[in-house]
Write an enzyme that holds these catalytic residues in place. Structure first.
Site, PDB file in Angstrom:
ATOM      1  N   GLU A  63      -4.269 -10.240  -2.632  1.00  0.00           N
ATOM      2  CA  GLU A  63      -2.974  -9.721  -2.488  1.00  0.00           C
ATOM      3  C   GLU A  63      -2.831  -9.516  -1.009  1.00  0.00           C
ATOM      4  O   GLU A  63      -2.463  -9.304   0.324  1.00  0.00           O
ATOM      5  CB  GLU A  63      -3.376  -8.396  -2.409  1.00  0.00           C
ATOM      6  CG  GLU A  63      -3.174  -8.177  -4.093  1.00  0.00           C
ATOM      7  CD  GLU A  63      -2.822  -6.516  -4.128  1.00  0.00           C
ATOM      8  OE1 GLU A  63      -2.063  -5.819  -3.261  1.00  0.00           O
ATOM      9  OE2 GLU A  63      -2.939  -5.615  -5.358  1.00  0.00           O
ATOM     10  N   HIS A 335      -8.631  -1.393  -0.743  1.00  0.00           N
ATOM     11  CA  HIS A 335      -9.799  -1.345  -1.468  1.00  0.00           C
ATOM     12  C   HIS A 335     -10.680  -1.251  -0.832  1.00  0.00           C
ATOM     13  O   HIS A 335     -10.191  -1.845   0.705  1.00  0.00           O
ATOM     14  CB  HIS A 335      -9.551  -2.740  -2.135  1.00  0.00           C
ATOM     15  CG  HIS A 335      -9.296  -2.425  -3.497  1.00  0.00           C
ATOM     16  ND1 HIS A 335      -9.593  -2.972  -4.466  1.00  0.00           N
ATOM     17  CD2 HIS A 335      -8.257  -2.630  -4.013  1.00  0.00           C
ATOM     18  CE1 HIS A 335      -9.679  -2.703  -5.809  1.00  0.00           C
ATOM     19  NE2 HIS A 335      -7.836  -1.865  -5.445  1.00  0.00           N
TER      20      HIS A 335
END
Length: 535
Positions: A63, A335
């Site tokens: 990402e 995350h």
């Protein structure tokens, strides 16, 4: 892979001195126009990677969608990680990047054949062209000094429960990953796979990777009793364990996603959300129960070429980059990162393949002892009795010594996680494929119906224009016909092209599963081409 004798590794490092490899994976949450505070967060991610001690040798990012963010990270890490690759894929890019201490000799971007639905445009997985970023990195002149790195971000779990139609995608993607890992390991290279796999430990996708490829989940090597998912997940709930604390989830369970320690998860908690509105997010009590925390980010690693007389074993693994941005006081991403260290360890002679063992009168005895496991029994002269990294709090270092890992290599089952796929598992995969194929066939049919209906409406509107009583009626008919034709063309493209493309990918996947099941069960007649779906 043969290399010229003068091909020395970067930074003047002697390849024989490279006895440890530090690996890091992180989902950066860097979606353009969507992720909050994207630019300052990703720049800080680069600074934090550069500040890690020990320094990582290979970093895999997910990402990281824009080249500007990638360059910002590269500027911060250029001294420790002078080499890197930003991977292009799909209409908007795959969001994958690899940073390395050593030169990247080869790279490729493998796009998953089964990769989301084009109709779910608001989810975007199909459009970004998700796949596997592959890199061959050499830290020395021989094939024993080659690392094949695979970085991926599999399909997101947008749906929950037994009706999750995307579980078939993640299963197929795990199958493709396992094929690439196995092929690389067959070349004698050290193989590592890092990324956000969007799967839970010991799920079907997880078992496919550890069973179909000679790799180990490094976290479960060191923490074989770690959680199988969040506290309310069925298999985890069946273990009757108490709800883990935030500290335990980070230290023992490797929770990288939905942790209560992550400020971006506070929007899902009303109490924390109201507290956050009053100012910077307050610190978290690490003894707070953490029901949602789970592990979605993984590092898989092979042992390397055992014929070389040594194996890469797992020294430590930990959840890292849990700190907040120093100015914004928010987590660096939604995350946390996973950091692992592999250590090159000499093998006891009996673990070597027969072709690599020195000829001696005791070879027959050694073979017999290898089969019985006596050579690696605790306390025997061939046991290494070396235990690196006792359990050390939040670092999550190895509580499992190298002896246990060597025994797992001897059994070839990776401490239970690499057991061969059973016939029942193959049937489970085939059931997923059949259910999802039936869904897509139905979707293709109804979109085809809407395409032909739009054509009929278009023609009817054109005819009606001749009989329209006024100009504004004619205008409305032409507007209706134009909009209907545009919608019909989209439906037709989806039906005739995209759904057919996906159904054919499903047929290929189904054949591979049938073939693998036939080989595993000893059915020498092989799989039959299924004809239950008309293409």
């Amino acid at each position: 892979m043969a290399r010229p004798a003068g091909n020395a590794p970067a930074n003047g490092a002697d390849p024989t001195s490279v006895s440890e490899l530090n690996l890091l994976t992180l989902n950066c949450w860097g979606l353009l126009h969507i992720s909050a505070l994207r630019t300052p967060r990703l720049a800080e991610i680069g600074r934090q990677i550069a500040a890690l001690d020990p320094a990582p040798h290979i970093v895999c990012l997910q990402e990281c969608w824009t080249q500007d963010d990638y360059r910002a990270i590269r500027r911060e890490t250029r001294l420790a990680l002078p080499y890197g690759k930003f991977y292009f894929s799909g209409a908007f890019g795959g969001g994958l990047a690899i940073l390395s201490r050593w030169p990247i000799e080869e790279s490729s971007m493998f796009k998953y054949p089964l990769n989301g639905r084009p109709t779910a445009f608001f989810r975007g997985d199909w459009y970004v062209g998700k796949g596997i970023a592959c890199a061959t990195i050499a830290f020395g002149p021989s094939k024993n000094h080659v690392i094949d790195v695979f970085n991926t971000h599999t399909h997101a779990p947008y749906e929950r429960g037994p009706k999750d139609s995307y579980v078939c995608h993640r299963t197929a993607q795990a199958w493709e990953m396992a094929k690439l890992l196995r092929a690389a390991a067959d070349r004698g290279h050290l193989v590592v796979a890092l990324g956000d796999f969007n799967m839970l430990p010991r799920s079907l996708a997880h078992r496919i990777i550890t069973a179909r490829a000679p790799v180990r989940d490094v976290w479960r090597v060191l923490h074989p009793d770690s959680s199988l998912g969040p506290a309310d997940h069925g298999p985890e709930r069946a273990r009757s364990r108490p709800v883990p604390t935030a500290a335990f989830n980070l230290r023992e369970n490797g929770a990288t996603s939905d942790s209560i320690c992550n400020t971006w998860q506070w929007t899902k908690n009303a109490e924390n959300r109201s507290r956050a509105r009053k100012g910077p997010p307050p610190p978290i009590d690490m003894e707070t129960p953490d029901k949602r925390g789970k592990r979605l980010d993984y590092i898989f690693a092979s042992a390397g070429d055992l014929s070389s007389g040594s194996a890469w074993l797992v020294k430590s693994a930990s959840v890292e980059m849990t700190q907040r941005h120093p100015d914004l006081q928010v987590s660096l991403s939604d995350h946390f990162a996973v950091f692992a260290t592999l250590r090159l360890h000499p093998l006891p002679e009996p673990l070597l393949p027969p072709s690599a063992r020195p000829a001696s009168p005791s070879t027959t005895v050694a073979d017999s002892a290898l089969e019985s496991g006596a050579y690696l029994a605790p306390g025997t002269p061939t046991s290494t009795n070396t235990n690196y990294g006792e359990a050390s709090g939040a670092s999550g270092s190895a509580a499992v010594g190298f002896d246990a890992q060597l025994r797992a290599l001897q059994r070839s089952d990776h401490d239970g996680d690499g057991a061969p796929i059973s016939a029942a598992m193959y049937d489970e995969i085939l059931s997923l494929v059949h259910r999802y194929t039936a869904r897509e066939v139905g979707e293709r049919y109804w979109r085809g119906v809407r395409f032909y209906a739009a054509l009929i409406v278009w023609v009817a509107c054109l005819v009606a224009v001749w009989f329209s009583p006024a100009n504004f009626v004619a205008f409305l008919l032409m507007l209706l016909s134009s909009l209907g034709l545009a919608a019909g063309v989209v439906e037709g493209l989806l039906s005739l092209l995209f759904f057919s493309w996906e159904i054919r990918a499903l047929k290929e996947f189904e054949w591979e599963i049938r073939n693998a099941k036939a080989v595993a069960t000893g059915d020498l007649a092989g799989p039959l081409d299924s004809d239950d779906v008309k293409l």
